[in-house]
Write a protein that holds these residues in place. Structure first.
Motif, mmCIF file in Angstrom:
data_model
loop_
_atom_site.group_PDB
_atom_site.id
_atom_site.type_symbol
_atom_site.label_atom_id
_atom_site.label_comp_id
_atom_site.label_asym_id
_atom_site.label_seq_id
_atom_site.Cartn_x
_atom_site.Cartn_y
_atom_site.Cartn_z
ATOM 1 N N LYS A 51 40.985 -5.663 25.278
ATOM 2 C CA LYS A 51 42.190 -5.870 24.559
ATOM 3 C C LYS A 51 43.574 -5.591 25.385
ATOM 4 C CE LYS A 51 41.898 -5.555 19.455
ATOM 5 N NZ LYS A 51 41.641 -4.528 18.490
ATOM 6 N N LYS A 52 43.452 -4.328 26.038
ATOM 7 C CA LYS A 52 44.370 -3.742 26.791
ATOM 8 C C LYS A 52 44.858 -4.864 27.989
ATOM 9 C CE LYS A 52 46.029 0.128 29.751
ATOM 10 N NZ LYS A 52 45.880 1.249 30.053
ATOM 11 N N THR A 53 43.706 -5.566 28.642
ATOM 12 C CA THR A 53 44.090 -6.553 29.806
ATOM 13 C C THR A 53 44.544 -7.933 29.116
ATOM 14 O OG1 THR A 53 41.844 -5.592 30.690
ATOM 15 C CG2 THR A 53 42.700 -7.928 31.282
ATOM 16 N N ARG A 54 44.232 -8.269 27.755
ATOM 17 C CA ARG A 54 44.570 -9.610 27.287
ATOM 18 C C ARG A 54 46.003 -9.088 26.970
ATOM 19 N NH1 ARG A 54 41.824 -10.120 22.570
ATOM 20 N NH2 ARG A 54 40.117 -9.970 23.703
ATOM 21 N N ALA A 55 46.465 -7.927 26.340
ATOM 22 C CA ALA A 55 47.804 -7.760 26.036
ATOM 23 C C ALA A 55 49.017 -7.523 27.290
ATOM 24 C CB ALA A 55 47.784 -6.367 25.549
ATOM 25 N N ILE A 56 48.326 -7.153 28.389
ATOM 26 C CA ILE A 56 49.398 -7.051 29.539
ATOM 27 C C ILE A 56 49.716 -8.248 30.042
ATOM 28 C CG2 ILE A 56 47.760 -6.550 31.312
ATOM 29 C CD1 ILE A 56 51.210 -5.106 31.075
ATOM 30 N N VAL A 57 48.386 -9.384 30.063
ATOM 31 C CA VAL A 57 48.701 -10.769 30.537
ATOM 32 C C VAL A 57 49.490 -11.402 29.792
ATOM 33 C CG1 VAL A 57 47.116 -12.864 30.926
ATOM 34 C CG2 VAL A 57 46.268 -10.488 31.896
ATOM 35 N N GLN A 58 49.432 -11.443 28.354
ATOM 36 C CA GLN A 58 50.064 -12.047 27.418
ATOM 37 C C GLN A 58 51.462 -11.587 27.697
ATOM 38 O OE1 GLN A 58 48.286 -11.478 23.742
ATOM 39 N NE2 GLN A 58 46.713 -13.106 24.128
ATOM 40 N N GLU A 59 51.675 -10.278 27.825
ATOM 41 C CA GLU A 59 53.020 -9.596 28.029
ATOM 42 C C GLU A 59 53.764 -10.347 29.052
ATOM 43 O OE1 GLU A 59 55.436 -5.405 27.938
ATOM 44 O OE2 GLU A 59 53.243 -5.502 27.562
ATOM 45 N N PHE A 60 53.069 -10.471 30.350
ATOM 46 C CA PHE A 60 53.601 -10.892 31.518
ATOM 47 C C PHE A 60 54.080 -12.239 31.399
ATOM 48 C CE2 PHE A 60 54.410 -12.477 35.668
ATOM 49 C CZ PHE A 60 55.299 -11.403 36.155
ATOM 50 N N ASP A 61 53.205 -12.978 30.709
ATOM 51 C CA ASP A 61 53.197 -14.346 30.603
ATOM 52 C C ASP A 61 54.495 -14.736 29.699
ATOM 53 O OD1 ASP A 61 51.333 -15.054 32.146
ATOM 54 O OD2 ASP A 61 49.915 -15.674 30.495
ATOM 55 N N ALA A 62 54.736 -14.133 28.413
ATOM 56 C CA ALA A 62 55.741 -13.955 27.692
ATOM 57 C C ALA A 62 57.419 -13.488 28.444
ATOM 58 C CB ALA A 62 55.741 -13.271 26.314
ATOM 59 N N TYR A 63 57.067 -12.668 29.284
ATOM 60 C CA TYR A 63 58.466 -12.103 30.056
ATOM 61 C C TYR A 63 58.677 -13.133 31.038
ATOM 62 C CZ TYR A 63 60.568 -10.185 34.029
ATOM 63 O OH TYR A 63 61.312 -9.774 35.300
ATOM 64 N N PHE A 64 57.634 -13.910 31.635
ATOM 65 C CA PHE A 64 58.152 -14.573 32.881
ATOM 66 C C PHE A 64 58.454 -16.138 32.386
ATOM 67 C CE2 PHE A 64 57.542 -17.538 36.553
ATOM 68 C CZ PHE A 64 58.562 -16.725 37.457
ATOM 69 N N GLY A 65 57.867 -16.607 31.027
ATOM 70 C CA GLY A 65 58.239 -17.845 30.592
ATOM 71 C C GLY A 65 57.332 -18.911 31.267
#
Length: 116
Positions: free
Chosen positions: A5-19
Motif C-alpha cells: 500500500k505504501k509503495t503504491r501510494a508513493i508511486v501514485q503520488e509522484f505520478d500525480a506530482y509530475f503529471g
C-alpha cells in the motif's frame, strides 16, 4: 500488505506530482530540487545540474519521498552531497522508491540512485 500500500501510494503520488511529463512539469521538478535556471526544453531540464556538469539531474541527490513532502510544505527537500549519503539516509529511514516503477527516461529515473 501495508508495504504494498505504501509503495503504491508513493508511486501514485509522484505520478500525480509530475503529471504528463510536459516541459512545465520538468521545469517545476528542476525548481523543486533547487536547480534554478531558465530551461526552455525537456532536454535542458534533464541536463540541468549543480554544479554544472554533463550528468544533469544525476548530480542532484534527494530522497523522492522527501521531495514530495517538501513540495507539499512549500520548501526544498534536503539535498545530499553524494549518492552514498543519500543511500544511507534512505535505507535508515525506510524511504525507498520501488525501482520497478521508475519509467525509462522519466523524471523518477533521473532521480533514482543505486541504494542497495
Amino acid at each position: 500488505m501495508a508495504r504494498k500500500k505504501k509503495t503504491r501510494a508513493i508511486v501514485q503520488e509522484f505520478d500525480a506530482y509530475f503529471g504528463a511529463g510536459s516541459l512545465d512539469d520538468w521545469q517545476r521538478l528542476c525548481r523543486d530540487v533547487g536547480l534554478d535556471g531558465d530551461y526552455s526544453s525537456i532536454a535542458q531540464c534533464r541536463k540541468a545540474s549543480i554544479p554544472p556538469t554533463s550528468y544533469g539531474l544525476r548530480t542532484v541527490h534527494v530522497n523522492i519521498h522527501d521531495l514530495l513532502d517538501a513540495v507539499k510544505q512549500g520548501r526544498r527537500p534536503q539535498r545530499f552531497r553524494n549518492a552514498a549519503e543519500l543511500a544511507a539516509y534512505t535505507v535508515n529511514n525506510g524511504k525507498i522508491y520501488p525501482k520497478k516503477h521508475a519509467k525509462e527516461m522519466g523524471p523518477v529515473k533521473a532521480l533514482m540512485r543505486r541504494i542497495l
